[in-house]
Enzyme design. Structure first.
Site: not given
Ligand code: URA
Length: 436
Positions: A168, A82, A161, A187, A183
């Site tokens: 956001r 990520h 999220d 995930k 966040s």
């Protein structure tokens, strides 16, 4: 408990209890807490921050807000990555086929564009027919058969999220370190991989602009992952200029495909190889970095990574023809060149401004509901350190609307800083953060 009191507590710099954080996430997920209160709370967090403990509880609450995936059947082969978000960051598009063609299993849930940064899911949607939503069974079956599946935040995985991320994006509360860490990690923990490699960006185009902030956030995320029993490593990479040359959804897919053919820009390849090596080592597919790099070079050279990309696109309902002929990808109808006003060396390219220029063209969202134009974007013809002569092309804009292209032109012209002398070389891979 009342949400208004918790907003006030955070607004005044208080520390929220575990119970209060769980109340907020639970209420927001169920729809009991409306977007306007959650936005106000996110803004209070933006200004007052959260402790490491609050961040860990927030991560856990968001991870538990929906289903979790069990990938234990893939053992140590399952590996995820990520990015904290960048401009021109298309690494997943190429890591997915490379790692899966080497035996890794990637069950990946990716995001849409956020703020001035792009998102993998939007990029993949520029491939005609590609489905970013699969049922849980289809998702698992594809990972089993093909080795990789990349979907959006669909189904009931981390719904908290999903909602907060979209909020956001349009309330100027993206670049808050605890919100970013929770966040990402919620995930990653919900998606069930055995190992996680985090690409933590640093620089003017990143959400964390200073190296020490990026390092602190990388350490925090590695610690959250490790405590949850996951093998977690972070690589801090440079975002003081966009990664590679292409910025914009379909242009980035094109650049990723070119790179899978061995023709990609050097900085992009370096980040892919750094992240990919860690992924292959954690997934037990390579003993060390040297072996990992040789394996990655091998699947690029013999075309198997490109074929894997085609297989994976096809499995997800997409048309694989553009994988072998990128002219089939959508491309905007008009171009406009940004030229250098003076001779010298490219000293800096303000990546955030390039990201905003791409949004201005229609490549990013202004509101949660905005549709984006996948065909627009920017090709950076010159990057940091390149020599330029007055009048030479710095960047080419691809757009569909003259007024938007003109606005993007101003942003890009401002983003390029030209100096008389070349700047000192900055490596694109800055640091590795391993568990303590
Ligand atoms: N990527 C995410 O998934 N979340 C963030 O908040 C930032 C980047």
């Amino acid at each position: 408990m009342r949400m208004v009191d918790l907003i006030e507590k955070k607004r005044d710099g208080g520390m929220l209890s575990d119970e209060e954080i769980r109340f907020i996430i639970d209420g927001f997920t169920k729809g009991d807490i409306p977007d306007y209160q959650m936005s106000a709370w996110a803004m209070a967090v933006f200004y007052k921050g959260m402790t490491d403990h609050e961040t860990a509880v927030l991560t856990d609450a968001m991870m538990r807000s929906g289903d979790t995936i069990d990938l234990s059947r893939f053992g140590t082969k399952s590996v995820d990555k990520h990015s904290t978000g960048g401009v021109g960051d298309k690494t997943t598009l190429i890591l997915a086929p490379i790692v899966s063609s080497l035996g890794g299993k990637m069950a990946k849930m990716s995001g849409r564009g956020l703020g001035h940064t792009g998102g993998t899911v939007d990029k993949l949607e520029s491939i005609p027919g590609y489905k970013t939503t699969l049922s849980a069974e289809e998702f698992m079956q594809q990972v089993e058969d093909v080795g990789v599946a990349v979907i959006g935040q669909s189904g009931n995985l981390t719904p908290a999220d999903k909602k907060l991320y979209a909020l956001r994006d349009v309330t100027a509360t993206v670049d808050q370190m605890s919100l970013i860490a929770s966040s990402i990690m919620s995930k990653k923990l919900a998606s069930g991989s055995d190992a996680i490699v985090l690409d933590v960006k640093t620089g003017n185009g990143a959400f964390m602009k200073k190296l020490e902030d990026s390092r602190a956030r990388a350490k925090e995320m590695v610690s959250i992952g490790t405590m949850a029993g996951k093998k977690t490593v972070a690589v801090i990479t440079d975002m003081d200029q966009p990664l590679g040359r292409a910025v914009g959804n379909s242009l980035e897919v094109r650049e990723a495909i070119d790179t899978l053919r061995g023709e990609g820009p050097a900085d992009f390849k370096e980040v892919v190889f750094a992240l990919g090596s860690q992924m292959l080592m954690l997934a037990g597919r390579a003993a060390d970095e040297k072996e990992a790099r040789a394996l990655m070079e091998g699947v690029i050279e013999d075309g198997s990574a490109l074929d894997k990309f085609a297989q994976f696109v096809r499995a997800q309902g997409g048309d694989a023809a553009p994988v072998y002929d990128t002219s089939l990808l959508p491309v905007a109808g008009k171009t406009l060149e940004v030229t250098a006003k003076e001779s010298g060396y490219v000293h800096r390219i303000l990546a955030e401004d390039i990201g905003i220029a791409c949004m201005t063209l229609g490549g990013g969202r202004e509101t949660k509901e905005s549709a984006i134009d996948l065909s627009v974007g920017i090709i950076l013809e010159k990057k940091n350190g390149n020599a330029v002569s007055a009048g030479e092309v710095l960047a080419t804009i691809y757009g569909n609307d003259d007024a938007k292209m003109q606005a993007a032109y101003e942003k890009i012209a401002h983003a390029y800083e030209i100096a008389k002398e070349p700047a000192a070389f900055v490596p694109v891979v800055r640091e590795y953060i391993f568990p303590e």
